[in-house]
Design a protein around this motif. Structure first.
Motif, mmCIF file in Angstrom:
data_model
loop_
_atom_site.group_PDB
_atom_site.id
_atom_site.type_symbol
_atom_site.label_atom_id
_atom_site.label_comp_id
_atom_site.label_asym_id
_atom_site.label_seq_id
_atom_site.Cartn_x
_atom_site.Cartn_y
_atom_site.Cartn_z
ATOM 1 N N THR A 1 65.494 131.200 40.199
ATOM 2 C CA THR A 1 66.438 130.251 39.602
ATOM 3 C C THR A 1 65.755 128.931 39.280
ATOM 4 N N SER A 2 64.571 128.726 39.820
ATOM 5 C CA SER A 2 63.843 127.470 39.641
ATOM 6 C C SER A 2 62.604 127.707 38.791
ATOM 7 N N ILE A 3 62.472 126.984 37.701
ATOM 8 C CA ILE A 3 61.331 127.173 36.803
ATOM 9 C C ILE A 3 60.020 126.862 37.500
ATOM 10 N N GLU A 4 60.063 125.997 38.501
ATOM 11 C CA GLU A 4 58.835 125.653 39.230
ATOM 12 C C GLU A 4 58.273 126.830 40.008
ATOM 13 N N LYS A 5 59.102 127.845 40.281
ATOM 14 C CA LYS A 5 58.656 128.987 41.067
ATOM 15 C C LYS A 5 58.456 130.249 40.232
ATOM 16 N N VAL A 6 58.778 130.200 38.961
ATOM 17 C CA VAL A 6 58.619 131.381 38.094
ATOM 18 C C VAL A 6 57.141 131.510 37.721
ATOM 19 N N PRO A 7 56.459 132.575 38.153
ATOM 20 C CA PRO A 7 55.009 132.688 37.907
ATOM 21 C C PRO A 7 54.624 132.558 36.440
ATOM 22 N N SER A 8 55.339 133.234 35.557
ATOM 23 C CA SER A 8 54.965 133.240 34.136
ATOM 24 C C SER A 8 55.180 131.893 33.459
ATOM 25 N N ALA A 9 55.970 131.018 34.073
ATOM 26 C CA ALA A 9 56.181 129.691 33.493
ATOM 27 C C ALA A 9 55.126 128.696 33.952
ATOM 28 N N ASN A 10 54.306 129.090 34.923
ATOM 29 C CA ASN A 10 53.309 128.184 35.485
ATOM 30 C C ASN A 10 51.886 128.733 35.398
ATOM 31 N N ASP A 11 51.728 129.902 34.836
ATOM 32 C CA ASP A 11 50.412 130.537 34.723
ATOM 33 C C ASP A 11 50.321 131.177 33.338
ATOM 34 N N GLU A 12 49.464 130.631 32.483
ATOM 35 C CA GLU A 12 49.391 131.123 31.106
ATOM 36 C C GLU A 12 48.897 132.560 31.034
ATOM 37 N N VAL A 13 48.028 132.953 31.952
ATOM 38 C CA VAL A 13 47.547 134.336 31.965
ATOM 39 C C VAL A 13 48.698 135.295 32.274
ATOM 40 N N ALA A 14 49.506 134.939 33.278
ATOM 41 C CA ALA A 14 50.666 135.763 33.621
ATOM 42 C C ALA A 14 51.645 135.829 32.445
ATOM 43 N N PHE A 15 51.837 134.700 31.786
ATOM 44 C CA PHE A 15 52.721 134.662 30.622
ATOM 45 C C PHE A 15 52.222 135.592 29.526
ATOM 46 N N GLU A 16 50.934 135.500 29.201
ATOM 47 C CA GLU A 16 50.370 136.310 28.122
ATOM 48 C C GLU A 16 50.450 137.804 28.435
ATOM 49 N N LEU A 17 50.209 138.165 29.685
ATOM 50 C CA LEU A 17 50.279 139.578 30.062
ATOM 51 C C LEU A 17 51.691 140.120 29.861
ATOM 52 N N LEU A 18 52.672 139.371 30.324
ATOM 53 C CA LEU A 18 54.059 139.810 30.180
ATOM 54 C C LEU A 18 54.491 139.815 28.718
ATOM 55 N N PHE A 19 54.083 138.794 27.977
ATOM 56 C CA PHE A 19 54.493 138.692 26.578
ATOM 57 C C PHE A 19 53.856 139.797 25.738
ATOM 58 N N ASN A 20 52.593 140.105 25.979
ATOM 59 C CA ASN A 20 51.931 141.185 25.245
ATOM 60 C C ASN A 20 52.554 142.536 25.555
ATOM 61 N N SER A 21 52.900 142.741 26.814
ATOM 62 C CA SER A 21 53.590 143.978 27.193
ATOM 63 C C SER A 21 54.947 144.073 26.507
#
Length: 442
Positions: free
Chosen positions: A352-372
């Motif tokens: 519920t908190s953006i500060e704790k969402v991994p993909s919102a704080n780690d660009e590598v995690a974001f890119e992996l999820l977004f590419n998938s």
């Protein structure tokens, strides 16, 4: 004699060659980053009763016989028990002089019926073949069914009895994320009315109310000129008693304060059921953000040893969207065991908190999820069924995000989506103060 030390290219020519090489590499990179997302063409018309029809078609469907038809409604009722009961009986043996369910009758015609509802919308769906030998008899059957459904007393009694048994075997656990709306995971209780309080007359009356709350009819798939004419005639007949829904006052947007309810006392935490209000979606970027956020939630929590599995659902209604996720814990998971696990443990409330969402704080995690997500999306957009879902459960008529806007802009939004847009969208969409959680112990 020629000067062997003279350069093969002059400096201006060499500079030009290098420029074109860089340009070629840039173009190749740009092309490789672009997603393969076709944009359907849209054709519209209106039934003789004034109901708008939107037809989505694309060249990739020319060799497909799959056709999706969706009737959307916006009945202004908060009695989900009545909606659920009406659709259950409608999808049962609601054809006159027949004991077979509607789908048993449709199966030999390569067709099926379905329904969907939330606290703001109701949908009757049809999946059928566009081949002439199937289309005409299917539409004839559907016309008889939807024009004059037979709500039978015996079917209603059976449904009522089954629901009472199922409800009595469960705890009455409800999650409230809006001040005026109750969402129940295990029962259909709303406004103090249960299945036992309903009557068959109420069911029949609600179906009439539904017909007077029509929205748009969506058609998705390929149609020959002859098939389109056949469908138009059928839709005119089916919708002859339909009336467009009147403007509905926007529901109260106030969300309920966060609280935790202990549903069942016991030694071991068995389940948590969580819900949170969302801001209404106003752009494709916000829709994209919820897809990545949801994938992150399920993936991250599923990787933790003390969790067996996680289920997530998004209800993207126009005025009061919300999300829920259920966590099933491993056997004998106690608070003591929880404290002995990694300090990086993420519980139900973490997302519920953006500060704790991994993909919102780690660009590598974001890119992996977004590419998938993009890889999956390229497959999904080939299906008329997926587009019918977008038309009825993601976009909404007279809203900030319509099906026309989605069709025209979604490819560009996907191709240019960034983590900064993702972060901005999550800040706008997530409403942590509305978070509700039920803990179930055994």
């Amino acid at each position: 004699m020629p000067d062997n030390n003279k350069p093969l290219f002059s400096r201006p020519v060499l500079t030009l060659v290098m420029f074109f090489c860089i340009l070629a590499i840039w173009v190749l990179n740009l092309a490789s980053s672009n997603s393969k997302l076709p944009s359907p063409n849209i054709e519209t018309w209106t039934t003789t009763s004034g109901i708008p029809v939107i037809w989505l078609k694309q060249s990739e469907w020319k060799n497909s016989n799959k056709l999706e038809v969706r009737f959307s409604f916006h009945s202004n009722t908060n009695n989900t028990t009545l909606v659920q009961t009406t659709f259950a009986i409608l999808m049962s043996d609601s054809l006159s002089l027949s004991t077979a369910t509607i789908n048993q009758r449709l199966e030999p015609l390569a067709a099926r019926a379905s329904s969907y509802y939330d606290h703001e919308n109701q949908v009757i769906g049809l999946t059928l073949s566009n081949e002439p030998q199937y289309l005409q008899p299917t539409l004839s059957l559907i016309t008889n069914w939807l024009s004059q459904p037979a709500f039978k007393q015996r079917t209603f009694d059976t449904w009522q009895h089954q629901k009472q048994i199922n409800t009595s075997a469960q705890s009455n656990r409800e999650l409230t994320v809006y001040s005026n709306t109750v969402f129940s995971n295990t029962t259909s209780k709303q406004n103090s009315q249960t299945v036992a309080d309903l009557s068959l007359i109420q069911v029949s009356d609600f179906y009439q109310d539904l017909q007077h709350s029509a929205g748009t009819i969506f058609v998705v798939g390929d149609l020959s000129t002859e098939a389109k004419q056949t469908l138009e005639v059928a839709l005119n007949t089916i919708s002859q008693n339909f009336q467009l829904s009147q403007s509905i006052t926007e529901p109260d947007q106030n969300t309920k304060a966060s609280s935790i309810a202990l549903a069942t006392e016991g030694q071991y935490l068995w389940q948590t059921k969580s819900a949170m209000a969302l801001a209404p979606i106003s752009s494709i970027q916000e829709w994209l953000s919820l897809q990545i956020w949801g994938a992150d939630l399920v993936s991250t929590l599923n990787q933790q040893e003390h969790i067996d599995f996680v289920q997530l659902a998004l209800t993207l209604s126009q005025h009061q969207p919300w999300t829920e996720w259920n966590i099933q814990y491993a056997n004998h998971f106690t608070e003591k065991a929880k404290s002995n696990t990694s300090n990086n443990i993420m519980d139900a409330i973490s997302f519920t908190s953006i500060e704790k969402v991994p993909s919102a704080n780690d660009e590598v995690a974001f890119e992996l999820l977004f590419n998938s997500f993009k890889t999956q999306l390229e497959q999904q957009v080939q299906s008329p069924t997926w587009w019918s879902y977008i038309a009825t459960q993601v976009t909404h008529e007279n809203s900030q995000l319509t099906i026309e806007e989605f069709v025209n802009d979604y490819k560009q939004a996907v191709d240019n989506f960034t983590i900064e847009e993702y972060q901005t969208a999550l800040k706008q969409l997530l409403k942590p103060s509305s978070y509700q959680e039920i803990q179930v112990y055994q």
